[in-house]
Design an enzyme around this catalytic site. Structure first.
Site, PDB file in Angstrom:
ATOM      1  N   LYS A   1      75.491   8.009  30.354  1.00  0.00           N
ATOM      2  CA  LYS A   1      74.805   7.683  29.099  1.00  0.00           C
ATOM      3  C   LYS A   1      75.492   6.489  28.480  1.00  0.00           C
ATOM      4  O   LYS A   1      76.693   6.276  28.692  1.00  0.00           O
ATOM      5  CB  LYS A   1      74.877   8.869  28.134  1.00  0.00           C
TER       6      LYS A   1
HETATM    7  N1  GLU Z   1      67.184   8.994  28.014  1.00  0.00           N
HETATM    8  C1  GLU Z   1      66.375   9.873  28.800  1.00  0.00           C
HETATM    9  C2  GLU Z   1      67.035  11.238  28.922  1.00  0.00           C
HETATM   10  O1  GLU Z   1      67.802  11.626  28.083  1.00  0.00           O
HETATM   11  C3  GLU Z   1      65.947   9.263  30.123  1.00  0.00           C
HETATM   12  C4  GLU Z   1      67.067   8.931  31.055  1.00  0.00           C
HETATM   13  C5  GLU Z   1      66.609   8.146  32.286  1.00  0.00           C
HETATM   14  O2  GLU Z   1      65.407   7.937  32.467  1.00  0.00           O
HETATM   15  O3  GLU Z   1      67.488   7.736  33.041  1.00  0.00           O
HETATM   16  O4  GLU Z   1      66.745  11.997  29.801  1.00  0.00           O
END
Ligand code: GLU
Length: 424
Positions: free
Chosen positions: A113
């Site tokens: 993240k």
């Molecule tokens: N931010 C989204 C999540 O929390 C998508 C992450 C992604 O597509 O890599 O799942």
């Protein structure tokens, strides 16, 4: 017995919550002690200072992070959050949840993240572009299509992913669309990616209501958060015939027992930027929204909004966690004791986004593009498979649905680490 020597770097309520969930799941499946700590703690992180020239000629330095929790099951995957309350502890917790989520869905990814401490609403479009590009420039040596693939999260969108893809490609000297997902279609984005998280939430809600013999047509739905995920969930559920009785953003909640016109609300938001003064119902607070009597409650904003106190007063039949980590550890205990609310846990409920990100990455690597129907059909197949495995695990071990989902996700990561062995 192994014992982690842990710094206080990630120390925060939300990181502690992710760790407590991990400890509970590890105990529940008797995860061998020697594999626990290295499955639990993030592998590595990068903190970056981001000096940006403002439109008035001054310079502001923002701070950003990228945390890679696990790289043992493939390149790491996860969004980038632009929000004023971002902390490295929050980003670390979110990176852990990405690991379990990708693993539960059977995607060949680890978890990561990113985040920048900024209120993107306070920036002009050109300042936002400079910040997005600067962040990508700084993390470029740390990521890549086979290392770590960022995507949108709270406060970021397609346009930002487009700038980031362009920055990374310039850094490389050639086009590299697979470096991020959630891009505009014109830059190699996937059909269906924008609506994927919401479409997945709505699909799982429909499937769980079917299990409960509750018709989705006419079911009442309250949604907290009306960003990309909340808005698309509302549209998809309204498309199935559900009645959206409440929505909210950070300025207000809107309640209308006769049903809110979702398209009208989205058009209002597009022009006014916030829901305040939307005349599609009466104004309520976010807290009142969470306590509404409804079939389905969808927290689709930030983590830790459902506290123990709120959990005790919930009046929904299904709690569909479109946000990451919306329910605190103590709230979870209350929901378990109550036993009258079906929880669709975050790592399952909102997995649609990262599943279609996986499809986008595949299409980029293969230079072969799919149509929207194919994308959504494949998405639903993976969600059904993940749902079935969660239900099987839940029944077999008499776990809560969250514990079933987490143990499956954690087990697969731990197994991969064990099979790879400890290097060197
Ligand atoms: N931010 C989204 C999540 O929390 C998508 C992450 C992604 O597509 O890599 O799942």
């Amino acid at each position: 017995m192994s014992k982690a020597i842990v710094s206080s770097l990630y120390d925060s309520d939300v990181f502690k919550m992710a760790c407590r969930q991990f400890d509970q799941a590890a105990d529940a499946i008797s995860l061998p002690e020697e594999i626990r700590d290295r499955t639990k703690y993030p592998r590595r992180c990068l903190a970056v200072a981001l000096p940006i020239k403002r439109d008035d000629g001054t310079v502001t330095v923002f701070e950003g992070y990228r945390v890679q929790h696990n790289l043992s099951t493939g390149p790491a995957k996860g969004g980038i959050r632009f929000h004023q309350d971002v902390t490295i502890g929050e980003v670390a917790a979110l990176s852990m949840w990405m690991s379990w989520k990708c693993s539960l869905a059977g995607l060949p990814y680890g978890g990561a993240k990113g985040g920048v401490i900024v209120d993107p609403r306070q920036l002009s479009e050109s300042e936002l572009e400079r910040l997005s590009r600067r962040y990508m420039q700084e993390i470029a040596p740390f990521i890549g299509p086979h290392v770590d693939v960022p995507a949108p999260d709270v406060g970021t969108n397609e346009k930002i992913m487009g700038w980031m893809m362009d920055t990374y490609s310039n850094h490389l000297g050639r086009n590299e669309p697979a470096c991020v997902t959630g891009k505009p279609i014109s830059l190699g984005g996937s059909q269906g990616r924008r609506e994927a998280t919401g479409a997945g939430v709505a699909y799982l809600v429909k499937r769980y209501l079917e299990d409960l013999n509750i018709p989705v047509a006419g079911a009442t739905v309250a949604i907290q958060g009306f960003g990309n995920v909340g808005g698309e969930t509302a549209l998809a559920l309204a498309g199935y015939g559900a009645k959206i009785i409440a929505i909210s953003d950070y300025t207000t909640g809107i309640h209308n027992a006769r049903g809110i016109d979702v398209k009208k609300a989205l058009a209002f938001l597009q022009s006014q930027k916030v829901l305040r003064d939307f005349d599609g119902g009466e104004a309520i607070t976010n807290e009142q929204l969470l306590g509404l009597d409804c079939t389905v409650l969808v927290p689709a904003a930030l983590e830790r909004v459902i506290t123990a106190e709120i959990a005790a007063g919930l009046r929904c039949r299904v709690l569909a966690e479109a946000a990451n980590g919306p329910t605190t550890f103590s709230a979870d205990k209350i929901l378990e004791q109550r036993g009258d609310i079906e929880v669709i846990p975050d790592v399952l409920c909102n997995a649609g986004g990262v599943i279609v990100s996986y499809f986008e990455w595949l299409q980029n690597l293969q230079n072969f593009y799919w149509d929207r129907d194919e994308v959504l059909q494949k998405l639903f197949v993976i969600l059904d498979r993940a749902k079935s495995s969660v239900e099987y695990q839940k029944r077999k071990f008499k776990f809560s649905r969250r514990l079933a989902a987490l143990t499956l996700g954690i087990q697969r990561v731990a197994e991969a680490k064990q099979s790879r062995g400890l290097f060197p």
